[in-house]
Design a protein around this motif. Structure first.
Motif, mmCIF file in Angstrom:
data_model
loop_
_atom_site.group_PDB
_atom_site.id
_atom_site.type_symbol
_atom_site.label_atom_id
_atom_site.label_comp_id
_atom_site.label_asym_id
_atom_site.label_seq_id
_atom_site.Cartn_x
_atom_site.Cartn_y
_atom_site.Cartn_z
ATOM 1 N N HIS A 163 -1.007 9.369 0.072
ATOM 2 C CA HIS A 163 -2.814 9.366 0.450
ATOM 3 C C HIS A 163 -3.238 9.059 1.780
ATOM 4 O O HIS A 163 -4.196 8.807 1.558
ATOM 5 C CB HIS A 163 -3.348 7.709 -0.740
ATOM 6 C CG HIS A 163 -3.544 6.277 0.579
ATOM 7 N ND1 HIS A 163 -2.290 6.043 1.016
ATOM 8 C CD2 HIS A 163 -4.348 5.603 0.592
ATOM 9 C CE1 HIS A 163 -2.227 5.376 1.889
ATOM 10 N NE2 HIS A 163 -4.173 4.884 1.578
ATOM 11 N N LYS A 194 -2.027 2.783 -6.126
ATOM 12 C CA LYS A 194 -1.819 1.368 -5.884
ATOM 13 C C LYS A 194 -2.199 2.321 -3.841
ATOM 14 O O LYS A 194 -1.032 1.595 -3.309
ATOM 15 C CB LYS A 194 -1.362 0.437 -5.375
ATOM 16 C CG LYS A 194 -2.315 -0.434 -3.761
ATOM 17 C CD LYS A 194 -1.599 -2.141 -3.889
ATOM 18 C CE LYS A 194 -2.708 -3.216 -3.909
ATOM 19 N NZ LYS A 194 -2.291 -4.136 -2.732
ATOM 20 N N GLY A 195 -2.878 3.022 -2.601
ATOM 21 C CA GLY A 195 -2.923 3.513 -1.572
ATOM 22 C C GLY A 195 -1.790 4.987 -2.459
ATOM 23 O O GLY A 195 -0.893 4.869 -1.502
ATOM 24 N N HIS A 208 0.201 2.753 -11.939
ATOM 25 C CA HIS A 208 -0.172 1.903 -11.047
ATOM 26 C C HIS A 208 -0.187 2.868 -9.622
ATOM 27 O O HIS A 208 0.762 3.299 -9.219
ATOM 28 C CB HIS A 208 -0.277 0.882 -10.685
ATOM 29 C CG HIS A 208 -0.117 -0.136 -11.904
ATOM 30 N ND1 HIS A 208 0.709 -0.291 -13.208
ATOM 31 C CD2 HIS A 208 -1.025 -1.301 -12.189
ATOM 32 C CE1 HIS A 208 0.746 -1.102 -14.382
ATOM 33 N NE2 HIS A 208 -0.097 -1.793 -13.436
ATOM 34 N N ILE A 261 0.830 -0.481 -0.120
ATOM 35 C CA ILE A 261 -0.096 0.041 -0.269
ATOM 36 C C ILE A 261 0.800 0.903 0.185
ATOM 37 O O ILE A 261 2.010 1.712 0.476
ATOM 38 C CB ILE A 261 -0.631 0.764 0.992
ATOM 39 C CG1 ILE A 261 -1.391 -0.946 1.710
ATOM 40 C CG2 ILE A 261 -1.930 1.011 1.266
ATOM 41 C CD1 ILE A 261 -2.645 -1.469 1.096
ATOM 42 N N VAL A 282 -3.082 -2.312 -8.049
ATOM 43 C CA VAL A 282 -4.642 -1.505 -8.223
ATOM 44 C C VAL A 282 -5.170 -1.286 -6.636
ATOM 45 O O VAL A 282 -5.600 -0.489 -5.852
ATOM 46 C CB VAL A 282 -5.496 -1.418 -9.044
ATOM 47 C CG1 VAL A 282 -7.229 -0.494 -8.591
ATOM 48 C CG2 VAL A 282 -4.792 -0.804 -10.811
ATOM 49 N N GLY A 283 -5.697 -2.955 -6.397
ATOM 50 C CA GLY A 283 -6.311 -3.269 -5.001
ATOM 51 C C GLY A 283 -7.623 -3.565 -5.572
ATOM 52 O O GLY A 283 -8.164 -3.309 -6.970
ATOM 53 N N HIS A 297 -7.500 6.745 -5.110
ATOM 54 C CA HIS A 297 -6.165 6.216 -4.299
ATOM 55 C C HIS A 297 -5.715 4.983 -5.094
ATOM 56 O O HIS A 297 -4.045 4.532 -4.133
ATOM 57 C CB HIS A 297 -6.163 5.940 -2.900
ATOM 58 C CG HIS A 297 -6.805 7.425 -2.056
ATOM 59 N ND1 HIS A 297 -7.107 6.947 -0.605
ATOM 60 C CD2 HIS A 297 -6.473 8.326 -1.993
ATOM 61 C CE1 HIS A 297 -7.004 8.565 -0.372
ATOM 62 N NE2 HIS A 297 -6.717 9.369 -0.811
ATOM 63 N N ASN A 298 -6.456 4.391 -5.626
ATOM 64 C CA ASN A 298 -6.475 3.165 -6.092
ATOM 65 C C ASN A 298 -6.878 2.382 -7.161
ATOM 66 O O ASN A 298 -8.050 2.781 -7.877
ATOM 67 C CB ASN A 298 -7.592 1.943 -5.573
ATOM 68 C CG ASN A 298 -6.794 1.700 -3.623
ATOM 69 O OD1 ASN A 298 -5.687 1.415 -3.309
ATOM 70 N ND2 ASN A 298 -7.577 1.074 -3.204
ATOM 71 N N CYS A 320 -10.767 3.461 -4.912
ATOM 72 C CA CYS A 320 -11.027 3.785 -2.968
ATOM 73 C C CYS A 320 -10.448 5.466 -3.256
ATOM 74 O O CYS A 320 -9.110 5.284 -3.619
ATOM 75 C CB CYS A 320 -10.563 2.582 -2.340
ATOM 76 S SG CYS A 320 -10.695 3.746 -0.664
#
Lengths: 487, 135
Positions: A410, A358-359, A356, A81, A99-100, A336-337, A105
């Motif tokens: 994030h 992710k967080g 990308h 993250i 991405v998650g 955020h993702n 999100c």
């Protein structure tokens, strides 16, 4: 505890060199990894394997320049993250792990022309309780409207625009959303029936976990000129919304991760971690994932848009004034993702890449054409939620952030597991502590309250100061919560 | 038999069964014990689940748990008991009831089942499963 090599570049940059072979001594990093953090944050960053995950990401085919970790880095699935990686738009791969599960999100900030003098504690309690009634939250929460299949597909294709066309919001709202609230590449034919089924009853629901709705007060302004452009001043009341694509997005990620598990073998990609599953960007599997991911992103923008509508309505009901009179304009909305196809410069040459995050938050400066014209002289607003009971930040994007392909931190990042938090604290106790600080909280269950105890997170000010120090985003204002709605 | 273990951001289940089927059942029971207080779940509803087994037990496990999350999310059901058979197809019955905040108390939202550190191990006594969830 992670004990790999970390070379100090400057006060806010640490490098894991390409020569690092990983814990298993067989890692083949294609590029170095950079962790953006201050020295005081390093012990907590090295506490788990997040740096190893940052190094793992550096093995992805087509990764450009470096694998990156933002100051709020912590252990995740596949990517850490707080992980950022850009891959070549021709030769690279795309990875759902970058991405998650909770696609798009994100956070939205709504301003008002109310100041702290206009709301006493009784009014804040009334507002929070009204918000809790109006915005469904918690496990199994279903939205107030249930869509049919064709409406849901419109949501997946149109994002926030669908909500506005159907009466949930103002025409001007769209301009103040990242991507104007819609990724046009979205194609719902790559979204399973199951994901659609989950989505039908969840557009306009907050969900559970770390998602929240907060009434905040602007406690401190660091950069008056930029704050003015964003319509923000000290003592002002603002509302922050933090949620994502709900079950629809989780299902889309689950479905495509399953497909990409097989694609890894098919395209002969060797990975240090199964959760990094990916496919070439030009492959059928990779393209289909991206089109489905965009559907989930659009779902999330529609979700936050409908919540904004109910937030405005709740304020109207309690304050007996119209939302227009209260001046409830959107400051901005960030993801955020997400993975985005963006143009950035590498060695003086412009190129297209899949970034990308992710967080991590996009942090575009004034020279980027993607940001609203009103913000063109300051850069985009960057919204960093803290956690219940502490503080959140408004920052601005910078051209220097091109170093991270326009990315910054994030949020606070968890330091203690949820179960551990639940063992240590009782929800009622936490609510009482918050109340002593003047914060009224309404949670769907007491155990959520314990899980979301502020002490379970890294200090958000350390995270923000590191991002500021590294120049990835600059501090504009700090907000503190007055009232909280939790799932 | 199962126990819940946790990691910084997430949470998982370690489950044991004398057979693969029993281990699958225990993992599912564990998952619902994370979602809510599993001891309070009554058998009022029954759902049949069928998933093709393509040869990879780990993928079958993720599919099985993902299917339960799907039903839980769409129908707001929580399950406390399971009956699993695995041949060419996994055929299962899940027993439970509607989630009720007042009765079952807390509710944790599981976003998804992950492949991270996923393990299905066999020894003389039976099968042990380890799986992590994103919450």
């Amino acid at each position: 505890m992670w004990n790999g090599p970390l070379i100090k570049i400057d006060e806010y940059r640490y490098k894991i060199p390409e020569s690092y072979k990983g814990k298993g001594n067989n890692l083949k990093m294609r590029v170095p990894a950079i962790i953006y953090a201050s020295e005081e944050m390093l012990p907590s960053i090295k506490k788990d394997d997040a740096p190893e995950q940052t190094a793992n990401v550096a093995t992805l085919p087509g990764i450009i320049e470096k694998s990156m970790a933002m100051p709020d880095i912590h252990w995740g699935y596949g990517f850490p993250i707080g992980g950022v990686a850009a891959t070549d738009a021709e030769e690279g791969v795309i990875s759902p792990g970058g991405v998650g599960f909770d696609i798009n999100c994100g956070v939205r900030l709504v301003r008002t022309n109310l100041s702290i003098e206009d709301l006493d504690r009784k009014k804040i309690k009334e507002l929070v309780d009204e918000l809790f009634r109006n915005v469904p939250s918690g496990v199994g929460s279903k939205a107030k409207v249930r869509l049919n299949m064709s409406q849901l597909e419109d949501v997946l294709h149109m994002g926030a625009k669908w909500a506005i066309e159907n009466g949930y919001g103002w025409e001007e709202d769209l301009e103040y959303l990242e991507e104007n609230g819609c990724m046009e590449i979205a194609d719902a034919s790559h979204v399973s029936e199951k994901a659609k089924e989950r989505g039908k009853s969840q557009v306009g629901s907050l969900g559970a976990g770390n998602h929240f709705l907060e009434i905040q007060k602007v406690a401190e302004v660091f950069d008056k000129d930029s704050a003015k452009v964003y319509g923000i001043k000290e003592g002002q009341i603002v509302v922050m919304i933090h949620t994502g694509s709900r079950g629809c997005g989780h299902q889309i990620c689950t479905d495509h991760l399953r497909v990409l598990e097989n694609a890894v073998k098919k395209y002969n990609i060797s990975l240090p971690d199964r959760q990094l599953a990916c496919a070439p960007v030009k492959s059928r599997e990779g393209e289909n994932y991206f089109k489905a991911m965009a559907c989930a992103a659009n779902f999330a923008w529609a979700n936050r848009q409908m919540i904004v509508h109910w937030v405005r309505q709740s304020f109207e009901n309690v304050l007996k004034m119209s939302a227009e009179e209260i001046g409830m304009h959107i400051v901005y909305d960030v993801c955020h993702n997400i993975a985005k196809l963006e143009e950035h410069e590498v060695n003086g040459k412009k190129m297209m890449m899949y970034v990308h995050r992710k967080g991590a938050t996009r942090s575009f400066g004034k020279s980027r054409k993607e940001i609203p014209s009103k913000y063109r002289n300051v850069g985009q607003p960057v919204l960093i939620p803290g956690d219940m009971g502490t503080e959140s930040y408004l920052l601005r994007g910078t051209d220097e952030a091109e170093e991270t392909f326009g990315s910054t931190c994030h949020g606070a990042g968890r330091v203690m597991s949820r179960a551990e938090a639940k063992r240590r604290w009782r929800g009622q106790e936490i609510a009482r502590n918050l109340e002593r600080k003047g914060i009224y909280a309404h949670a769907a269950s007491w155990s959520v309250m314990a899980e979301e105890n502020p002490d379970a997170y890294k200090d958000v000010s350390q995270v923000v100061n590191s991002a500021h120090g590294a120049g990835l985003s600059l501090k504009v204002a700090r907000m503190i919560p007055l009232g909280v709605v939790k799932g | 038999m199962f126990k819940i273990f946790d990691h910084t951001a997430d949470i998982g289940i370690e489950a044991f069964g004398e057979t693969l089927e029993e281990a699958f059942e225990e993992t599912a029971r564990g998952m619902f014990a994370i979602i809510t207080d599993g001891s309070k779940i009554e058998k009022k509803e029954k759902r049949k689940i069928e998933i093709p087994f393509e040869g990879d037990e780990e993928i079958l496990l993720v599919d099985w748990l993902s299917e339960l999350i799907y039903i839980h999310d769409v129908e707001t059901l929580v399950f406390g008991d399971f009956d699993v058979k695995i041949n060419d197809v996994l055929t299962a019955y899940a027993y439970g009831e509607k989630y009720d905040r007042n009765k079952h108390k807390y509710g944790v939202e599981i976003k998804a089942v992950t492949y991270h550190m996923l393990e299905i191990k066999r020894n003389k006594k039976g099968v042990t499963i380890k799986v992590l969830f994103d919450i």
